[in-house]
Scaffold this motif. Structure first.
Motif, mmCIF file in Angstrom:
data_model
loop_
_atom_site.group_PDB
_atom_site.id
_atom_site.type_symbol
_atom_site.label_atom_id
_atom_site.label_comp_id
_atom_site.label_asym_id
_atom_site.label_seq_id
_atom_site.Cartn_x
_atom_site.Cartn_y
_atom_site.Cartn_z
ATOM 1 N N ASN A 217 0.951 -1.646 -0.078
ATOM 2 C CA ASN A 217 -0.607 -0.358 -0.220
ATOM 3 C C ASN A 217 1.017 0.656 -0.117
ATOM 4 O O ASN A 217 1.749 1.748 0.838
ATOM 5 C CB ASN A 217 -1.408 -0.011 0.758
ATOM 6 N N PHE A 218 1.222 1.727 -1.363
ATOM 7 C CA PHE A 218 1.887 3.102 -1.592
ATOM 8 C C PHE A 218 1.984 4.018 -0.866
ATOM 9 O O PHE A 218 2.537 4.754 0.327
ATOM 10 C CB PHE A 218 2.535 2.982 -2.999
ATOM 11 N N ASN A 219 0.283 4.027 -0.769
ATOM 12 C CA ASN A 219 -0.378 5.423 0.798
ATOM 13 C C ASN A 219 0.220 5.478 1.331
ATOM 14 O O ASN A 219 -0.437 6.555 1.966
ATOM 15 C CB ASN A 219 -2.041 5.651 -0.408
ATOM 16 N N SER A 220 0.216 4.526 2.256
ATOM 17 C CA SER A 220 0.450 4.347 3.414
ATOM 18 C C SER A 220 1.730 4.737 3.776
ATOM 19 O O SER A 220 1.787 4.796 5.318
ATOM 20 C CB SER A 220 -0.439 3.303 4.242
ATOM 21 N N ILE A 221 2.001 5.066 2.804
ATOM 22 C CA ILE A 221 4.243 4.860 3.647
ATOM 23 C C ILE A 221 3.797 6.758 4.049
ATOM 24 O O ILE A 221 4.038 7.662 3.481
ATOM 25 C CB ILE A 221 4.979 4.323 2.008
ATOM 26 N N ASN A 222 4.735 6.956 5.194
ATOM 27 C CA ASN A 222 4.952 7.769 5.385
ATOM 28 C C ASN A 222 7.259 7.681 6.053
ATOM 29 O O ASN A 222 7.367 7.213 6.343
ATOM 30 C CB ASN A 222 4.591 8.102 6.896
ATOM 31 N N PHE A 223 7.513 9.111 6.080
ATOM 32 C CA PHE A 223 8.854 9.590 6.181
ATOM 33 C C PHE A 223 8.448 8.857 8.014
ATOM 34 O O PHE A 223 8.084 10.022 8.676
ATOM 35 C CB PHE A 223 9.232 10.835 6.812
ATOM 36 N N ILE A 224 9.428 8.444 8.584
ATOM 37 C CA ILE A 224 10.296 8.242 9.952
ATOM 38 C C ILE A 224 11.035 8.715 10.241
ATOM 39 O O ILE A 224 10.938 9.252 11.968
ATOM 40 C CB ILE A 224 9.642 6.499 10.112
ATOM 41 N N ASN A 225 12.020 9.181 9.981
ATOM 42 C CA ASN A 225 13.296 9.281 10.490
ATOM 43 C C ASN A 225 14.327 9.628 9.303
ATOM 44 O O ASN A 225 14.243 9.273 7.848
ATOM 45 C CB ASN A 225 13.874 7.822 10.849
ATOM 46 N N SER A 226 15.432 10.382 9.713
ATOM 47 C CA SER A 226 16.029 10.213 8.554
ATOM 48 C C SER A 226 17.838 10.074 9.437
ATOM 49 O O SER A 226 17.479 10.466 10.741
ATOM 50 C CB SER A 226 16.610 11.490 8.281
ATOM 51 N N ILE A 227 18.608 9.628 9.127
ATOM 52 C CA ILE A 227 19.842 9.173 9.653
ATOM 53 C C ILE A 227 21.506 9.170 8.967
ATOM 54 O O ILE A 227 21.407 10.066 7.785
ATOM 55 C CB ILE A 227 20.263 7.385 9.951
ATOM 56 N N LEU A 228 22.487 9.761 9.991
ATOM 57 C CA LEU A 228 23.183 9.808 9.386
ATOM 58 C C LEU A 228 24.609 8.842 8.983
ATOM 59 O O LEU A 228 25.578 8.914 8.513
ATOM 60 C CB LEU A 228 24.358 11.581 9.915
ATOM 61 N N ASN A 229 24.385 8.288 10.370
ATOM 62 C CA ASN A 229 25.671 6.687 9.550
ATOM 63 C C ASN A 229 24.548 5.930 10.364
ATOM 64 O O ASN A 229 23.518 5.507 10.576
ATOM 65 C CB ASN A 229 26.357 7.036 12.121
ATOM 66 N N ILE A 230 25.380 4.490 9.841
ATOM 67 C CA ILE A 230 25.215 3.377 9.536
ATOM 68 C C ILE A 230 24.834 2.925 10.859
ATOM 69 O O ILE A 230 23.735 2.417 10.831
ATOM 70 C CB ILE A 230 26.021 2.320 8.738
ATOM 71 N N ASN A 231 25.622 2.693 12.601
ATOM 72 C CA ASN A 231 24.975 2.332 13.352
ATOM 73 C C ASN A 231 23.075 2.500 13.488
ATOM 74 O O ASN A 231 23.104 2.230 14.633
ATOM 75 C CB ASN A 231 26.130 2.705 13.965
ATOM 76 N N GLU A 232 22.974 4.070 12.976
ATOM 77 C CA GLU A 232 21.605 4.598 13.375
ATOM 78 C C GLU A 232 20.715 4.197 12.845
ATOM 79 O O GLU A 232 19.275 3.978 13.342
ATOM 80 C CB GLU A 232 21.238 5.780 13.214
ATOM 81 N N LEU A 233 20.666 2.501 12.210
ATOM 82 C CA LEU A 233 19.974 2.101 11.453
ATOM 83 C C LEU A 233 19.042 0.670 12.218
ATOM 84 O O LEU A 233 19.302 0.591 12.949
ATOM 85 C CB LEU A 233 20.636 1.295 10.366
ATOM 86 N N SER A 234 17.992 1.045 11.774
ATOM 87 C CA SER A 234 16.747 0.172 12.727
ATOM 88 C C SER A 234 16.998 -1.172 12.976
ATOM 89 O O SER A 234 18.281 -1.573 12.063
ATOM 90 C CB SER A 234 16.174 0.582 13.159
ATOM 91 N N HIS A 235 16.049 -1.899 13.268
ATOM 92 C CA HIS A 235 16.030 -3.826 12.744
ATOM 93 C C HIS A 235 16.125 -4.441 11.485
ATOM 94 O O HIS A 235 15.558 -3.087 10.385
ATOM 95 C CB HIS A 235 14.467 -3.849 13.717
ATOM 96 N N ASP A 236 16.429 -5.180 11.527
ATOM 97 C CA ASP A 236 16.780 -5.645 9.907
ATOM 98 C C ASP A 236 15.496 -6.964 9.847
ATOM 99 O O ASP A 236 16.279 -7.689 9.921
ATOM 100 C CB ASP A 236 18.302 -6.603 9.614
ATOM 101 N N TYR A 237 14.821 -6.526 10.033
ATOM 102 C CA TYR A 237 13.842 -7.018 9.155
ATOM 103 C C TYR A 237 12.508 -6.964 7.953
ATOM 104 O O TYR A 237 12.668 -5.565 8.465
ATOM 105 C CB TYR A 237 13.370 -8.086 10.075
ATOM 106 N N GLY A 238 11.660 -7.594 8.179
ATOM 107 C CA GLY A 238 10.524 -6.585 7.126
ATOM 108 C C GLY A 238 10.668 -7.249 5.722
ATOM 109 O O GLY A 238 12.193 -7.582 5.201
ATOM 110 N N ASN A 239 11.137 -5.590 4.596
ATOM 111 C CA ASN A 239 11.239 -5.917 3.830
ATOM 112 C C ASN A 239 11.687 -4.403 3.361
ATOM 113 O O ASN A 239 11.521 -2.983 3.457
ATOM 114 C CB ASN A 239 9.807 -6.213 2.369
ATOM 115 N N GLU A 240 13.088 -4.133 3.123
ATOM 116 C CA GLU A 240 13.451 -2.691 3.059
ATOM 117 C C GLU A 240 14.087 -2.500 1.205
ATOM 118 O O GLU A 240 14.580 -3.692 0.565
ATOM 119 C CB GLU A 240 14.377 -2.774 3.888
#
Length: 203
Positions: free
Chosen positions: A4-27
């Motif tokens: 559902n592309f219409n349901s996608i929203n901005f959640i965060n912005s990061i500068l460093n690779i260590n700031e990436l959150s959980h690594d599951y789902g589809n990216e």
């Protein structure tokens, strides 16, 4: 799964690779040289003004993360060409992206946006070699197709296909690479872009 592309929203912005959150789902990672029209395509894809556009090349220097409740994430990487902020911050989007590709298990595909008028720059080729070597599926969007005639568009597609065949033969890998033309004015192939993103998740 259908996104559902219409349901996608901005959640965060990061500068460093260590700031990436959980690594599951589809990216999905959205990449491209500076000023190829990434933000405009993202806004059209999600049907809202979710990504800032600018007439000044290199204004975006963070990785913007967009997500919906299906655990579908899109990471918009800064353009890796000229960046007016580069002297002010310790950040290299090209190096970040290389590290990201190596470690990210949830990465389903790369949305690679290219200005059809100029096709592949040296740094584009380096990234394509990396992605093919790591067996990553790629959706190539040849943007700004309204700037060229149909004859020139066909010639550009032929040229990039030859380059990709040579790269794939060089690495001897069979990976999914899809090429679509696009124009933000005509909005052609927008549905095909969505269809191919869904295909990458389900295959």
């Amino acid at each position: 799964m259908i996104i559902n592309f219409n349901s996608i929203n901005f959640i965060n912005s990061i500068l460093n690779i260590n700031e990436l959150s959980h690594d599951y789902g589809n990216e999905f990672a959205v990449i491209g040289y500076t000023n190829v029209g990434k933000s405009t395509i993202i806004n059209l894809l999600f049907n809202k003004k979710i990504s800032r556009t600018s007439k000044i090349p290199g204004c975006t220097y963070r990785i913007n993360i967009f997500k919906n409740n299906q655990e579908i994430r899109f990471l918009d990487f800064p353009g890796y060409g000229y960046n007016k902020f580069r002297k002010k911050i310790i950040f290299n989007s090209f190096d970040f992206f290389q590290k990201y590709v190596l470690i990210r298990n949830s990465l389903k595909g790369i949305i690679f946006i290219i200005d059809i008028r100029f096709l592949l720059k040296k740094i584009d080729l380096i990234l394509l070699k990396l992605l093919i070597n790591k067996k990553k599926s790629i959706l190539i969007i040849l943007n700004k197709s309204d700037k060229l005639s149909n004859v020139l568009i066909k010639k550009k597609i032929y040229t990039i296909k030859k380059i990709l065949i040579n790269l794939k033969l060089q690495y001897k890998f069979h990976i999914k690479i899809k090429i679509l033309t696009f124009s933000s004015l005509k909005k052609n192939n927008l549905q095909n872009i969505k269809k191919n993103i869904n295909f990458l998740i389900n295959n």
